[in-house]
Scaffold this active site. Sequence first.
Site, PDB file in Angstrom:
ATOM      1  N   HIS A 132       0.807  -1.229   0.000  1.00  0.00           N
ATOM      2  CA  HIS A 132       0.000   0.000   0.000  1.00  0.00           C
ATOM      3  C   HIS A 132       0.839   1.277   0.000  1.00  0.00           C
ATOM      4  O   HIS A 132       1.958   1.325   0.523  1.00  0.00           O
ATOM      5  CB  HIS A 132      -0.916  -0.015   1.224  1.00  0.00           C
ATOM      6  CG  HIS A 132      -0.137  -0.017   2.520  1.00  0.00           C
ATOM      7  ND1 HIS A 132       0.291   1.138   3.135  1.00  0.00           N
ATOM      8  CD2 HIS A 132       0.330  -1.037   3.279  1.00  0.00           C
ATOM      9  CE1 HIS A 132       0.981   0.833   4.224  1.00  0.00           C
ATOM     10  NE2 HIS A 132       1.017  -0.490   4.334  1.00  0.00           N
ATOM     11  N   ASP A 133       0.267   2.331  -0.562  1.00  0.00           N
ATOM     12  CA  ASP A 133       0.809   3.689  -0.451  1.00  0.00           C
ATOM     13  C   ASP A 133       2.232   3.812  -0.980  1.00  0.00           C
ATOM     14  O   ASP A 133       3.070   4.488  -0.376  1.00  0.00           O
ATOM     15  CB  ASP A 133       0.734   4.188   1.008  1.00  0.00           C
ATOM     16  CG  ASP A 133      -0.698   4.139   1.542  1.00  0.00           C
ATOM     17  OD1 ASP A 133      -1.553   4.831   0.962  1.00  0.00           O
ATOM     18  OD2 ASP A 133      -0.954   3.381   2.500  1.00  0.00           O
TER      19      ASP A 133
END
Length: 221
Positions: A143-144
């Site tokens: 993620h991210d």
Amino acid sequence: GEMNEPLYAVYGVSGCGRGVMPLAREQLRRTGIAVERLVFVDDKPEAAFVNGHRVLTYKEFLDTPAGEHHVVLAIANSNVRERLARRCAEDGARPWSVSAANVVTMDEVHVGEGAIFCPFVTLTSNIRIGRHFHANLYSYVEHDCVIGDFVTFAPAVKCNGNIVIEDHAYIGAGAIIKQGKPGQPLVIGRGAVVGMGAVVTKDVAPGATVVGNPAKPLMKG
């Protein structure tokens, strides 16, 4: 007739290209496109056929009548990949992305043109990836993460959350990149090289080569 059918190419008959071709073939099969419309392109073809597909020079590929010409650049060297991407763009050959059927993509994943996703790649949520990214077998992006253009992951790269990888970085097989913090990502600089099996625990400077656990700059001997 065939003149108006699109023509698809995997650029490169090295191991990289031969690994991408079956993925490309399967992807086209799912959309009902004849396998004859899929070729290899290579600058110095040594055989007329490789693994059941015609091998054309770049010029022969462009000269083959087709509604559109699509190319995926199966070239591991990111600088060569960028040069070929520019050449294809100038000649009207469109970038094409190839993805294995078993790639897992979650939410809000944005990927630029010309990507290659090999089998067993996972992209979790809220990820931005630039142009002509290569993710080899069993790699993941958590993620991210923000990944630039012409980035290459060898097999089994573990790119954990909140990481920024700048353009032209190369991440070696089995490397592990430590998760960054929200708003304070771990950054791997432009053109950096992370060695095979390295464990990256802090930022890597642009152009640096790091190896080992924990990863440290490689001293030129």
